[in-house]
Design a protein around this motif. Structure first.
Motif, PDB file in Angstrom:
ATOM      1  N   MET A 295       0.857  -1.180   0.000  1.00 34.49           N
ATOM      2  CA  MET A 295       0.000   0.000   0.000  1.00 34.49           C
ATOM      3  C   MET A 295       0.890   1.225   0.000  1.00 34.49           C
ATOM      4  SD  MET A 295      -3.183  -0.448   2.560  1.00 34.49           S
ATOM      5  CE  MET A 295      -3.895   1.083   2.008  1.00 34.49           C
ATOM      6  N   SER A 296       0.356   2.304  -0.506  1.00 34.87           N
ATOM      7  CA  SER A 296       1.074   3.559  -0.482  1.00 34.87           C
ATOM      8  C   SER A 296       1.142   4.097   0.951  1.00 34.87           C
ATOM      9  CB  SER A 296       0.368   4.567  -1.376  1.00 34.87           C
ATOM     10  OG  SER A 296       0.929   5.843  -1.231  1.00 34.87           O
ATOM     11  N   PRO A 297       2.277   4.661   1.364  1.00 36.46           N
ATOM     12  CA  PRO A 297       2.375   5.197   2.727  1.00 36.46           C
ATOM     13  C   PRO A 297       1.369   6.310   3.014  1.00 36.46           C
ATOM     14  CG  PRO A 297       4.552   5.043   1.745  1.00 36.46           C
ATOM     15  CD  PRO A 297       3.565   4.730   0.665  1.00 36.46           C
ATOM     16  N   SER A 298       0.981   7.059   2.004  1.00 38.60           N
ATOM     17  CA  SER A 298       0.033   8.150   2.231  1.00 38.60           C
ATOM     18  C   SER A 298      -1.343   7.632   2.628  1.00 38.60           C
ATOM     19  CB  SER A 298      -0.078   9.016   0.977  1.00 38.60           C
ATOM     20  OG  SER A 298      -0.519   8.246  -0.118  1.00 38.60           O
ATOM     21  N   LYS A 299      -1.702   6.414   2.199  1.00 36.60           N
ATOM     22  CA  LYS A 299      -3.000   5.851   2.564  1.00 36.60           C
ATOM     23  C   LYS A 299      -3.011   5.346   4.004  1.00 36.60           C
ATOM     24  CE  LYS A 299      -4.120   4.441  -2.110  1.00 36.60           C
ATOM     25  NZ  LYS A 299      -4.378   3.309  -3.009  1.00 36.60           N
ATOM     26  N   ILE A 300      -1.843   5.046   4.557  1.00 32.10           N
ATOM     27  CA  ILE A 300      -1.759   4.517   5.908  1.00 32.10           C
ATOM     28  C   ILE A 300      -1.516   5.629   6.921  1.00 32.10           C
ATOM     29  CG2 ILE A 300      -0.536   2.857   7.376  1.00 32.10           C
ATOM     30  CD1 ILE A 300       0.153   1.323   4.849  1.00 32.10           C
ATOM     31  N   THR A 301      -0.907   6.716   6.487  1.00 27.69           N
ATOM     32  CA  THR A 301      -0.521   7.791   7.397  1.00 27.69           C
ATOM     33  C   THR A 301      -1.722   8.381   8.125  1.00 27.69           C
ATOM     34  OG1 THR A 301       1.353   8.342   5.988  1.00 27.69           O
ATOM     35  CG2 THR A 301       0.652  10.011   7.555  1.00 27.69           C
ATOM     36  N   TYR A 302      -2.795   8.658   7.409  1.00 34.80           N
ATOM     37  CA  TYR A 302      -3.947   9.294   8.069  1.00 34.80           C
ATOM     38  C   TYR A 302      -4.631   8.343   9.044  1.00 34.80           C
ATOM     39  CZ  TYR A 302      -7.566   6.998   5.257  1.00 34.80           C
ATOM     40  OH  TYR A 302      -8.412   6.089   4.686  1.00 34.80           O
ATOM     41  N   ILE A 303      -4.502   7.052   8.832  1.00 33.06           N
ATOM     42  CA  ILE A 303      -5.074   6.074   9.765  1.00 33.06           C
ATOM     43  C   ILE A 303      -4.261   6.055  11.054  1.00 33.06           C
ATOM     44  CG2 ILE A 303      -5.484   3.612  10.115  1.00 33.06           C
ATOM     45  CD1 ILE A 303      -6.078   3.517   7.064  1.00 33.06           C
ATOM     46  N   LEU A 304      -2.924   6.084  10.929  1.00 29.12           N
ATOM     47  CA  LEU A 304      -2.076   6.066  12.110  1.00 29.12           C
ATOM     48  C   LEU A 304      -2.179   7.371  12.898  1.00 29.12           C
ATOM     49  CD1 LEU A 304       1.125   4.272  10.802  1.00 29.12           C
ATOM     50  CD2 LEU A 304      -0.752   3.323  12.120  1.00 29.12           C
ATOM     51  N   ASP A 305      -2.531   8.461  12.223  1.00 28.96           N
ATOM     52  CA  ASP A 305      -2.726   9.729  12.925  1.00 28.96           C
ATOM     53  C   ASP A 305      -3.902   9.653  13.895  1.00 28.96           C
ATOM     54  OD1 ASP A 305      -0.608  10.877  11.629  1.00 28.96           O
ATOM     55  OD2 ASP A 305      -1.825  11.870  10.096  1.00 28.96           O
ATOM     56  N   LEU A 306      -4.879   8.798  13.586  1.00 28.07           N
ATOM     57  CA  LEU A 306      -6.050   8.673  14.455  1.00 28.07           C
ATOM     58  C   LEU A 306      -5.737   7.940  15.758  1.00 28.07           C
ATOM     59  CD1 LEU A 306      -8.770   7.696  11.844  1.00 28.07           C
ATOM     60  CD2 LEU A 306      -8.508   9.890  12.987  1.00 28.07           C
ATOM     61  N   VAL A 307      -4.784   7.007  15.729  1.00 26.23           N
ATOM     62  CA  VAL A 307      -4.534   6.175  16.909  1.00 26.23           C
ATOM     63  C   VAL A 307      -3.325   6.618  17.718  1.00 26.23           C
ATOM     64  CG1 VAL A 307      -5.631   4.183  15.858  1.00 26.23           C
ATOM     65  CG2 VAL A 307      -3.178   4.475  15.626  1.00 26.23           C
ATOM     66  N   ARG A 308      -2.520   7.509  17.190  1.00 25.41           N
ATOM     67  CA  ARG A 308      -1.323   7.951  17.908  1.00 25.41           C
ATOM     68  C   ARG A 308      -1.720   8.715  19.166  1.00 25.41           C
ATOM     69  NH1 ARG A 308       0.719  10.851  14.090  1.00 25.41           N
ATOM     70  NH2 ARG A 308       1.657   9.070  13.042  1.00 25.41           N
ATOM     71  N   GLY A 309      -1.172   8.295  20.316  1.00 26.36           N
ATOM     72  CA  GLY A 309      -1.455   8.947  21.582  1.00 26.36           C
ATOM     73  C   GLY A 309      -2.636   8.356  22.341  1.00 26.36           C
ATOM     74  N   LYS A 310      -3.368   7.440  21.731  1.00 28.51           N
ATOM     75  CA  LYS A 310      -4.521   6.834  22.393  1.00 28.51           C
ATOM     76  C   LYS A 310      -4.088   5.600  23.185  1.00 28.51           C
ATOM     77  CE  LYS A 310      -8.184   8.760  19.853  1.00 28.51           C
ATOM     78  NZ  LYS A 310      -7.513   9.833  19.257  1.00 28.51           N
TER      79      LYS A 310
END
Length: 129
Positions: A28-43
């Motif tokens: 997968m392209s890293p740009s498609k995964i980046t926004y998903i990981l932004d949601l869970v970072r810090g939780k």
């Protein structure tokens, strides 16, 4: 050539003390995964797991597998409780790209880049409960 050797060694030593998991060569392209990981970072880890389980994206499915592996590493290898874990770092880096050709007019061609990703999730314990 060998820039920031001490800083990189210190970061590796700090990361070895924390539970983490990596998935390499995800198609997968890293740009498609980046926004998903932004949601869970810090939780909290269990809250992040619930978020990823309810997302329909393929990137969320791949990230969920990495998160579950990191939680299992923390419980089995380091003896930590899953309730006290928080996602301290979650990032994706680009892997190698497969280069494919697509035929175009007049005998020319276009290069198609099929990108890959490396997902890393690092957990940490909640300070102060």
């Amino acid at each position: 050539m060998a820039t920031r050797i001490r800083q990189k060694a210190q970061k590796r030593n700090e990361m070895a003390k924390k539970p983490y998991a990596k998935a390499k060569y995800i198609r997968m392209s890293p740009s498609k995964i980046t926004y998903i990981l932004d949601l869970v970072r810090g939780k909290k880890a269990l809250q992040a797991r619930a978020i990823l389980e309810n997302m329909p994206d393929k990137g969320a499915f791949e990230s969920l597998k990495v998160l579950n592996s990191a939680i299992a590493n923390a419980e089995n290898n380091m003896g930590k409780n899953a309730d006290t874990l928080v996602v301290s770092e979650a990032y994706v880096t680009s892997g190698p790209q497969f280069k494919r050709m697509s035929a175009r007019a007049k005998g020319s061609g276009n290069v198609i880049l099929k990108k890959t990703s490396h997902i890393t999730i690092v957990l940490d314990e909640v300070v102060g409960g």
